[in-house]
Motif scaffolding. Sequence first.
Motif, PDB file in Angstrom:
ATOM      1  N   ASN A  70       0.834  -1.204   0.000  1.00 41.41           N
ATOM      2  CA  ASN A  70       0.000   0.000   0.000  1.00 41.41           C
ATOM      3  C   ASN A  70       0.871   1.258   0.000  1.00 41.41           C
ATOM      4  O   ASN A  70       0.561   2.243  -0.667  1.00 41.41           O
ATOM      5  N   PHE A  71       1.984   1.205   0.759  1.00 40.12           N
ATOM      6  CA  PHE A  71       2.922   2.338   0.805  1.00 40.12           C
ATOM      7  C   PHE A  71       3.480   2.633  -0.582  1.00 40.12           C
ATOM      8  O   PHE A  71       3.542   3.800  -1.001  1.00 40.12           O
ATOM      9  N   GLU A  72       3.890   1.592  -1.307  1.00 33.51           N
ATOM     10  CA  GLU A  72       4.457   1.802  -2.640  1.00 33.51           C
ATOM     11  C   GLU A  72       3.461   2.465  -3.582  1.00 33.51           C
ATOM     12  O   GLU A  72       3.798   3.391  -4.314  1.00 33.51           O
ATOM     13  N   LYS A  73       2.207   1.985  -3.532  1.00 37.73           N
ATOM     14  CA  LYS A  73       1.172   2.562  -4.400  1.00 37.73           C
ATOM     15  C   LYS A  73       0.912   4.026  -4.030  1.00 37.73           C
ATOM     16  O   LYS A  73       0.850   4.899  -4.900  1.00 37.73           O
ATOM     17  N   THR A  74       0.746   4.277  -2.722  1.00 37.40           N
ATOM     18  CA  THR A  74       0.439   5.639  -2.259  1.00 37.40           C
ATOM     19  C   THR A  74       1.576   6.592  -2.575  1.00 37.40           C
ATOM     20  O   THR A  74       1.357   7.715  -3.036  1.00 37.40           O
ATOM     21  N   LYS A  75       2.812   6.143  -2.325  1.00 34.15           N
ATOM     22  CA  LYS A  75       3.974   7.003  -2.574  1.00 34.15           C
ATOM     23  C   LYS A  75       4.100   7.321  -4.056  1.00 34.15           C
ATOM     24  O   LYS A  75       4.350   8.476  -4.446  1.00 34.15           O
ATOM     25  N   THR A  76       3.921   6.310  -4.908  1.00 34.37           N
ATOM     26  CA  THR A  76       4.029   6.521  -6.358  1.00 34.37           C
ATOM     27  C   THR A  76       2.980   7.519  -6.842  1.00 34.37           C
ATOM     28  O   THR A  76       3.283   8.435  -7.622  1.00 34.37           O
ATOM     29  N   GLU A  77       1.732   7.363  -6.371  1.00 31.97           N
ATOM     30  CA  GLU A  77       0.658   8.274  -6.766  1.00 31.97           C
ATOM     31  C   GLU A  77       0.911   9.687  -6.242  1.00 31.97           C
ATOM     32  O   GLU A  77       0.684  10.681  -6.950  1.00 31.97           O
ATOM     33  N   LYS A  78       1.416   9.761  -5.013  1.00 31.66           N
ATOM     34  CA  LYS A  78       1.707  11.067  -4.403  1.00 31.66           C
ATOM     35  C   LYS A  78       2.794  11.800  -5.185  1.00 31.66           C
ATOM     36  O   LYS A  78       2.660  12.998  -5.489  1.00 31.66           O
ATOM     37  N   LEU A  79       3.867  11.097  -5.539  1.00 32.38           N
ATOM     38  CA  LEU A  79       4.951  11.718  -6.305  1.00 32.38           C
ATOM     39  C   LEU A  79       4.468  12.123  -7.696  1.00 32.38           C
ATOM     40  O   LEU A  79       4.848  13.181  -8.207  1.00 32.38           O
ATOM     41  N   ARG A  80       3.602  11.291  -8.286  1.00 30.92           N
ATOM     42  CA  ARG A  80       3.072  11.614  -9.605  1.00 30.92           C
ATOM     43  C   ARG A  80       2.235  12.894  -9.551  1.00 30.92           C
ATOM     44  O   ARG A  80       2.360  13.774 -10.409  1.00 30.92           O
ATOM     45  N   ASN A  81       1.391  13.020  -8.513  1.00 34.50           N
ATOM     46  CA  ASN A  81       0.558  14.223  -8.360  1.00 34.50           C
ATOM     47  C   ASN A  81       1.407  15.459  -8.099  1.00 34.50           C
ATOM     48  O   ASN A  81       1.128  16.542  -8.625  1.00 34.50           O
ATOM     49  N   GLN A  82       2.449  15.296  -7.267  1.00 35.44           N
ATOM     50  CA  GLN A  82       3.331  16.436  -6.979  1.00 35.44           C
ATOM     51  C   GLN A  82       4.054  16.890  -8.241  1.00 35.44           C
ATOM     52  O   GLN A  82       4.221  18.094  -8.467  1.00 35.44           O
ATOM     53  N   GLN A  83       4.464  15.940  -9.067  1.00 35.48           N
ATOM     54  CA  GLN A  83       5.152  16.282 -10.306  1.00 35.48           C
ATOM     55  C   GLN A  83       4.203  16.992 -11.269  1.00 35.48           C
ATOM     56  O   GLN A  83       4.591  17.976 -11.916  1.00 35.48           O
ATOM     57  N   ARG A  84       2.969  16.502 -11.341  1.00 38.75           N
ATOM     58  CA  ARG A  84       1.968  17.158 -12.203  1.00 38.75           C
ATOM     59  C   ARG A  84       1.736  18.596 -11.747  1.00 38.75           C
ATOM     60  O   ARG A  84       1.661  19.523 -12.568  1.00 38.75           O
TER      61      ARG A  84
END
Length: 714
Positions: free
Chosen positions: A418-432
């Motif tokens: 769950n951490f990997e999924k959340t972190k990946t989505e969070k970084l993707r949103n921050q980059q966007r």
Amino acid sequence: MAATSGEYIKSQFPTIDDELYQYVEGILSSSADDFEDGTELYDAIGEVLHEAASDKSEVEIRNICERLLGILKPNKSDLLNHGPTKVLNAPVHLASMAANLEDNVQDIKSIWMMTRDAGLKVDAKKLEKAEAKLQQKQEKRSLDMQMNRNQATTGPRLETATASQVTSKKETKLEDKGNNRTQDIRIENFDVAYGNRVLLQAADLTLAFGRRYGLVGRNGLGKTTLLRMISSGQLRIPSHISVLHVEQEVVGDDTTALQSVLQCDTVRERLIAKEKEISTKLNNGCTEPELTQELTDVYTQLQNIEADKAPARASIILNGLGFSTEMQQRCTKEFSGGWRMRLALARALFSRPDLLLLDEPTNMLDIKAIIWLENYLQNWPTTLLVVSHDRHFLDTVPTDILHLHSQRIEAYRGNYENFEKTKTEKLRNQQREFEAQQQHRAHVQEFIDRFRYNANRASSVQSKIKMLEKLPELKPIEKEIEVVLKFPDAEPLSPPILQINEVSFGYTSEMPIFTDVNLGATLDSRICIVGDNGAGKTTLLKIIMGMLTPTKGMRHVHRNLKFGYFSQHHVDQLEMNVSSVELLQSSYPGKPIEEYRRQLGSFGITGDMALQTVGSLSGGQKSRVAFSRMCMGNPNFLVLDEPTNHLDIETIEALGKAINKFTGGVILVSHDERLIRMVCKELWVCGGGKVKSIEGGFDEYRKIVERELEAQLK
């Protein structure tokens, strides 16, 4: 007076921190009379003043200290510089005074000779104090010189870790009064450094009671150091919370394994000792009525803590960690270091502290014990903080993941997946968000640049400029550098490469470890060997490499076959007081420095890290150094015995990829499920004196282990 010195300090150090200022002021106000000269004052506060203004030289700071002494002791300063003044009442005619020299001696003396003030006479006590201080400084200087000489002969001194934190006044008051009863742990605004390297800065850590936290992050970022800071008390937590850190193996003595675990329950041990003492007195004829009542109270307390169930609970824990009934009755001194570490883990699980700290607990365990520990910790009643590289363990045990990166700690709910999924989505949103803001800024800036000198658009341009200034400054996402490991290209060989036929082996003829083993390998082999601890996995590897001779059977190897052996003890056997470059240099002399650094770089030991002492590196970084040394001989067949013990999750992934790309053969002993699933083409199981291949791979093996575990615990 203190206010004058304070004003002078503020004028010289306008940006001085309040805490530093209060510290300096405290020394000046409380110890002003003790300073005999500016040097003593510099010794007391010079280092703090340097910290307050790093741009000032030592000479400037010393001059400031001299001036401060003048402010604190103006009379003394004047006396030392000028002496007491003599005011003449009238003009003096020197010629007439010289004619009557004998009569006017005292008057002439009053002009030409200063009278010595009584305050400037040598004070015996002050002289003794000054001599003592001088002697103390000389002794310190000689001690420092001796330490430097010792360091020159023994090699570089290893750095130590330090920690600091900010505590709230409210919690401090509660702690002082003994009213702090919270079971939650909050460590706020703390720093951790290792030597000159900052690991954590202004970090926060919250551990809610009853939750299980997995602490993850790259090797060398400070996970193990953080656990040590908490357990040693360098990071303060409420004093009523009991902490246990499983780090040292149990000391070997005549205590049995079972008794060693039971001794952890100090309340039970004390009550049993008390019961024996009272019973002995009663059996010897003592008739004091108080003793009978006291014995009744002891029995009641033993019943309340369910003391009679303690041996069974301790036995279940030991059994789950691989200690048979016979092993539980053995003395601790008869066990190896690995088994004593298991015993330390068993003692911790039995003790049930308020906060249990585990650092890579699966390193010492076989797959059966890991499965048992995963199941046991899922019902852990207090707070757990565990550092682990085992993906399956992190998916099974934690309720929360703490991610250590960029000198801070971020908390995520759920397991590692769950951490990997959340972190990946969070970084993707921050980059966007960052990219969208950059586009918006560029669009607005283009408008400003286009109409900057257009009088009709002046107000619009100004409003756009103000709007840009008010926009929050978003920073680009800092992506962690991908870990890449690279094994050297292997020299191709024509088959047959390696063959073991009908091999048997035992250290004694009465106790064979295995019999009739048949094993073949090629340069395409990816063989994984699994089995319980003590089943003979490492012994089999040593027979494969020719380090042990079979008691029966034959071993055939290609004459150009070169083994690269990574043992599970390689990291502990590295020389700690030299750098990684020097370590490779001593093992493979005569090569250019660039070649050693290139070799270390292929395993992630780059830059200044290659010049640090090996002892100052983390466990995972030491493993990479061991891999580098192993590969300097250009092996074409790798034999890896528990290579993942000190590696972080990202490095284990990189190791799996490197093994798959390697052009030589590989035989791997591991309990890491993730790595086995990545590389295994052939699974061999050691146990019951046999080595046999399993159809169905690791999934089938895990089912077999779970069935055995269920039968064992019934």
